[in-house]
Scaffold this motif. Structure first.
Motif, PDB file in Angstrom:
ATOM      1  N   ASN A 153       0.811  -1.221   0.000  1.00  0.00           N
ATOM      2  CA  ASN A 153       0.000   0.000   0.000  1.00  0.00           C
ATOM      3  C   ASN A 153       0.843   1.268   0.000  1.00  0.00           C
ATOM      4  OD1 ASN A 153      -2.259  -1.650   0.109  1.00  0.00           O
ATOM      5  ND2 ASN A 153      -2.495  -1.474   2.331  1.00  0.00           N
ATOM      6  N   ASN A 154       2.014   1.208   0.622  1.00  0.00           N
ATOM      7  CA  ASN A 154       2.869   2.391   0.711  1.00  0.00           C
ATOM      8  C   ASN A 154       4.068   2.332  -0.224  1.00  0.00           C
ATOM      9  OD1 ASN A 154       1.234   3.534   2.634  1.00  0.00           O
ATOM     10  ND2 ASN A 154       2.535   3.026   4.378  1.00  0.00           N
ATOM     11  N   ALA A 155       4.028   1.428  -1.185  1.00  0.00           N
ATOM     12  CA  ALA A 155       5.164   1.294  -2.103  1.00  0.00           C
ATOM     13  C   ALA A 155       5.423   2.581  -2.877  1.00  0.00           C
ATOM     14  CB  ALA A 155       4.918   0.147  -3.081  1.00  0.00           C
ATOM     15  N   GLU A 156       4.383   3.353  -3.159  1.00  0.00           N
ATOM     16  CA  GLU A 156       4.554   4.605  -3.891  1.00  0.00           C
ATOM     17  C   GLU A 156       4.936   5.764  -2.972  1.00  0.00           C
ATOM     18  OE1 GLU A 156       4.439   4.968  -7.166  1.00  0.00           O
ATOM     19  OE2 GLU A 156       4.046   2.816  -7.430  1.00  0.00           O
ATOM     20  N   SER A 157       4.487   5.731  -1.730  1.00  0.00           N
ATOM     21  CA  SER A 157       4.721   6.869  -0.839  1.00  0.00           C
ATOM     22  C   SER A 157       6.035   6.793  -0.082  1.00  0.00           C
ATOM     23  CB  SER A 157       3.569   6.993   0.166  1.00  0.00           C
ATOM     24  OG  SER A 157       3.460   5.832   0.968  1.00  0.00           O
ATOM     25  N   ASP A 158       6.624   5.605   0.013  1.00  0.00           N
ATOM     26  CA  ASP A 158       7.901   5.467   0.713  1.00  0.00           C
ATOM     27  C   ASP A 158       9.023   5.918  -0.209  1.00  0.00           C
ATOM     28  OD1 ASP A 158      10.247   4.578   2.049  1.00  0.00           O
ATOM     29  OD2 ASP A 158       9.090   3.031   3.076  1.00  0.00           O
ATOM     30  N   VAL A 159       9.628   7.049   0.125  1.00  0.00           N
ATOM     31  CA  VAL A 159      10.600   7.663  -0.789  1.00  0.00           C
ATOM     32  C   VAL A 159      12.001   7.096  -0.617  1.00  0.00           C
ATOM     33  CG1 VAL A 159       9.297   9.815  -0.930  1.00  0.00           C
ATOM     34  CG2 VAL A 159      11.049   9.555   0.841  1.00  0.00           C
ATOM     35  N   LEU A 204       8.482   2.473  20.053  1.00  0.00           N
ATOM     36  CA  LEU A 204       8.609   2.339  18.605  1.00  0.00           C
ATOM     37  C   LEU A 204       8.117   3.609  17.926  1.00  0.00           C
ATOM     38  CD1 LEU A 204       6.798  -1.119  18.345  1.00  0.00           C
ATOM     39  CD2 LEU A 204       9.277  -0.800  18.223  1.00  0.00           C
ATOM     40  N   THR A 205       8.725   3.920  16.795  1.00  0.00           N
ATOM     41  CA  THR A 205       8.175   4.981  15.966  1.00  0.00           C
ATOM     42  C   THR A 205       8.314   4.590  14.503  1.00  0.00           C
ATOM     43  OG1 THR A 205       8.083   7.378  15.631  1.00  0.00           O
ATOM     44  CG2 THR A 205      10.272   6.393  15.693  1.00  0.00           C
ATOM     45  N   VAL A 206       7.335   5.010  13.706  1.00  0.00           N
ATOM     46  CA  VAL A 206       7.312   4.712  12.282  1.00  0.00           C
ATOM     47  C   VAL A 206       6.444   5.768  11.609  1.00  0.00           C
ATOM     48  CG1 VAL A 206       5.270   3.207  12.337  1.00  0.00           C
ATOM     49  CG2 VAL A 206       7.055   2.795  10.621  1.00  0.00           C
ATOM     50  N   SER A 207       6.672   5.991  10.340  1.00  0.00           N
ATOM     51  CA  SER A 207       5.853   6.942   9.587  1.00  0.00           C
ATOM     52  C   SER A 207       4.718   6.210   8.882  1.00  0.00           C
ATOM     53  CB  SER A 207       6.711   7.675   8.555  1.00  0.00           C
ATOM     54  OG  SER A 207       5.900   8.447   7.687  1.00  0.00           O
ATOM     55  N   ASP A 208       3.582   6.894   8.753  1.00  0.00           N
ATOM     56  CA  ASP A 208       2.433   6.270   8.089  1.00  0.00           C
ATOM     57  C   ASP A 208       2.638   6.093   6.593  1.00  0.00           C
ATOM     58  OD1 ASP A 208       2.190   8.888   7.189  1.00  0.00           O
ATOM     59  OD2 ASP A 208       0.245   9.250   8.124  1.00  0.00           O
ATOM     60  N   SER A 209       3.706   6.675   6.045  1.00  0.00           N
ATOM     61  CA  SER A 209       3.971   6.545   4.607  1.00  0.00           C
ATOM     62  C   SER A 209       5.015   5.478   4.285  1.00  0.00           C
ATOM     63  CB  SER A 209       4.435   7.888   4.036  1.00  0.00           C
ATOM     64  OG  SER A 209       5.614   8.326   4.688  1.00  0.00           O
ATOM     65  N   GLU A 210       5.488   4.751   5.287  1.00  0.00           N
ATOM     66  CA  GLU A 210       6.547   3.752   5.075  1.00  0.00           C
ATOM     67  C   GLU A 210       5.983   2.377   4.717  1.00  0.00           C
ATOM     68  OE1 GLU A 210      10.104   3.677   7.560  1.00  0.00           O
ATOM     69  OE2 GLU A 210       9.012   4.967   8.963  1.00  0.00           O
ATOM     70  N   ILE A 211       6.761   1.623   3.954  1.00  0.00           N
ATOM     71  CA  ILE A 211       6.359   0.251   3.663  1.00  0.00           C
ATOM     72  C   ILE A 211       6.452  -0.618   4.913  1.00  0.00           C
ATOM     73  CG2 ILE A 211       6.922   0.357   1.202  1.00  0.00           C
ATOM     74  CD1 ILE A 211       9.510  -1.137   1.803  1.00  0.00           C
ATOM     75  N   LEU A 212       7.233  -0.205   5.905  1.00  0.00           N
ATOM     76  CA  LEU A 212       7.385  -0.971   7.136  1.00  0.00           C
ATOM     77  C   LEU A 212       6.418  -0.533   8.237  1.00  0.00           C
ATOM     78  CD1 LEU A 212      11.283  -1.288   7.415  1.00  0.00           C
ATOM     79  CD2 LEU A 212       9.646  -2.864   6.354  1.00  0.00           C
ATOM     80  N   ARG A 213       5.456   0.318   7.905  1.00  0.00           N
ATOM     81  CA  ARG A 213       4.523   0.801   8.927  1.00  0.00           C
ATOM     82  C   ARG A 213       3.850  -0.345   9.674  1.00  0.00           C
ATOM     83  NH1 ARG A 213      -0.659   2.833   6.401  1.00  0.00           N
ATOM     84  NH2 ARG A 213      -0.953   0.559   6.411  1.00  0.00           N
ATOM     85  N   ASP A 214       3.363  -1.345   8.925  1.00  0.00           N
ATOM     86  CA  ASP A 214       2.617  -2.421   9.557  1.00  0.00           C
ATOM     87  C   ASP A 214       3.491  -3.315  10.433  1.00  0.00           C
ATOM     88  OD1 ASP A 214       0.481  -1.379   8.225  1.00  0.00           O
ATOM     89  OD2 ASP A 214      -0.067  -3.223   7.176  1.00  0.00           O
ATOM     90  N   ASP A 215       4.801  -3.342  10.181  1.00  0.00           N
ATOM     91  CA  ASP A 215       5.692  -4.092  11.059  1.00  0.00           C
ATOM     92  C   ASP A 215       5.575  -3.571  12.485  1.00  0.00           C
ATOM     93  OD1 ASP A 215       6.556  -5.079   8.560  1.00  0.00           O
ATOM     94  OD2 ASP A 215       8.603  -5.328   9.287  1.00  0.00           O
ATOM     95  N   SER A 216       5.651  -2.250  12.639  1.00  0.00           N
ATOM     96  CA  SER A 216       5.573  -1.658  13.976  1.00  0.00           C
ATOM     97  C   SER A 216       4.174  -1.790  14.560  1.00  0.00           C
ATOM     98  CB  SER A 216       5.983  -0.186  13.923  1.00  0.00           C
ATOM     99  OG  SER A 216       7.372  -0.055  13.721  1.00  0.00           O
ATOM    100  N   GLN A 217       3.158  -1.587  13.745  1.00  0.00           N
ATOM    101  CA  GLN A 217       1.788  -1.687  14.258  1.00  0.00           C
ATOM    102  C   GLN A 217       1.492  -3.098  14.760  1.00  0.00           C
ATOM    103  OE1 GLN A 217      -0.813  -0.315  11.116  1.00  0.00           O
ATOM    104  NE2 GLN A 217      -0.559   1.832  11.662  1.00  0.00           N
ATOM    105  N   ARG A 218       1.837  -4.098  13.976  1.00  0.00           N
ATOM    106  CA  ARG A 218       1.561  -5.483  14.367  1.00  0.00           C
ATOM    107  C   ARG A 218       2.428  -5.909  15.554  1.00  0.00           C
ATOM    108  NH1 ARG A 218       2.475  -8.992   9.310  1.00  0.00           N
ATOM    109  NH2 ARG A 218       4.072  -7.408   8.912  1.00  0.00           N
ATOM    110  N   PHE A 219       3.669  -5.418  15.573  1.00  0.00           N
ATOM    111  CA  PHE A 219       4.573  -5.750  16.671  1.00  0.00           C
ATOM    112  C   PHE A 219       4.067  -5.152  17.975  1.00  0.00           C
ATOM    113  CE2 PHE A 219       8.874  -5.240  18.777  1.00  0.00           C
ATOM    114  CZ  PHE A 219       9.061  -6.593  19.013  1.00  0.00           C
TER     115      PHE A 219
END
Length: 260
Positions: free
Chosen positions: A144-150, A190-205
């Motif tokens: 979902n964030n493949a386009e937004s993760d710069v 933990l911190t992560v940006s909502d535009s990262e491809i790894l966002r769900d890693d932190s949320q699920r963790f």
């Protein structure tokens, strides 16, 4: 801020950052990211130095093996050796905060899972910026964030995993701490940006830790690049994140009662 290289017993060299004012014996063991290929203590020195100043703590940034010279699980073994070295130097586990970013976050939480599983003395807390926690890349944000993760190209992830794992299973808890057990773990930030491809890693963790009864803080930022605290000389949001983490570290307990 004094910076010098010292050998860690049995663990090679590490960069030590020591503020002019050090509060008690607290040490931050920081594991840099870089996809298991890039990065070094030098690339992360400025960011960690700011964190050390904000917490009046010494910081230790060890070198660890990287692809192609060192593949799974050698980098994790190097990080464990660094932890063991600090303990052998007489630093109490309760005085150590462990942290890292991206792939370094995977190594940090692998270390924590090992210690939890062994019933060993634990660090007082653990933190990570934009950690890589699932080498199967099964989180929805990966696509979902493949386009937004710069910064992180999703199309390169499979190749990175192949180079690092060398045929070992990506579902192994040692490779993907998302699948590890963290019973009795200390507090986690933990911190992560909502535009990262790894966002769900932190949320699920974070959700998994909460289910295990682990105190966890997840700060989700908006539209910031992967591991944005590295840009603390340019981004006010990076400085704000480091200040928030420092507040969390400074609030961690200092009572060593019950350490083994």
């Amino acid at each position: 801020m004094r910076a010098d290289w010292r050998d860690l017993p049995g663990a090679g060299s590490a960069l030590w950052l020591t503020p002019s004012c050090v509060l008690e014996n607290r040490v931050i063991l920081y594991i840099h990211g870089g996809g298991f290929v890039f990065g070094s203590p030098e690339t992360h020195r400025a960011m960690v130095a700011r964190l050390a100043l904000l917490t009046d703590a010494r910081a230790v940034l060890p070198r660890y093996g990287r692809v192609p010279d060192a593949v799974f699980p050698k980098p994790a073994e190097d990080v464990r050796a660094a932890w063991n070295a600090l303990r052998q130097m007489g630093i109490a586990a309760q005085d150590i905060v462990i942290g890292g970013d991206s792939a370094g976050g995977a190594l940090v939480f692998d270390l924590l899972a090992q210690l939890c599983g062994e019933g060993a003395a634990l660090p007082v807390g653990a933190f990570a910026f934009s950690p890589l926690l699932d080498m199967t890349f099964s989180g929805g944000s990966f696509s979902n964030n493949a386009e937004s993760d710069v910064l992180l190209p999703a199309v390169r992830a499979a190749k990175m995993a192949q180079l690092y794992l060398q045929g070992q299973s990506a579902t192994s808890p040692r490779a993907s701490p998302l699948f590890a057990d963290f019973n009795n773990a200390p507090a986690v930030w933990l911190t992560v940006s909502d535009s990262e491809i790894l966002r769900d890693d932190s949320q699920r963790f974070a959700a998994r830790l909460q289910e295990a009864g682990v105190p966890v803080t997840l700060e989700e930022a908006h539209d910031l690049p992967h591991v944005w605290p590295l840009f603390q000389n340019h981004l006010p949001e990076a400085r704000q994140t480091l200040a928030s983490l420092a507040d969390w570290i400074n609030a961690l307990p200092r009572d060593r009662a019950g350490e083994n």
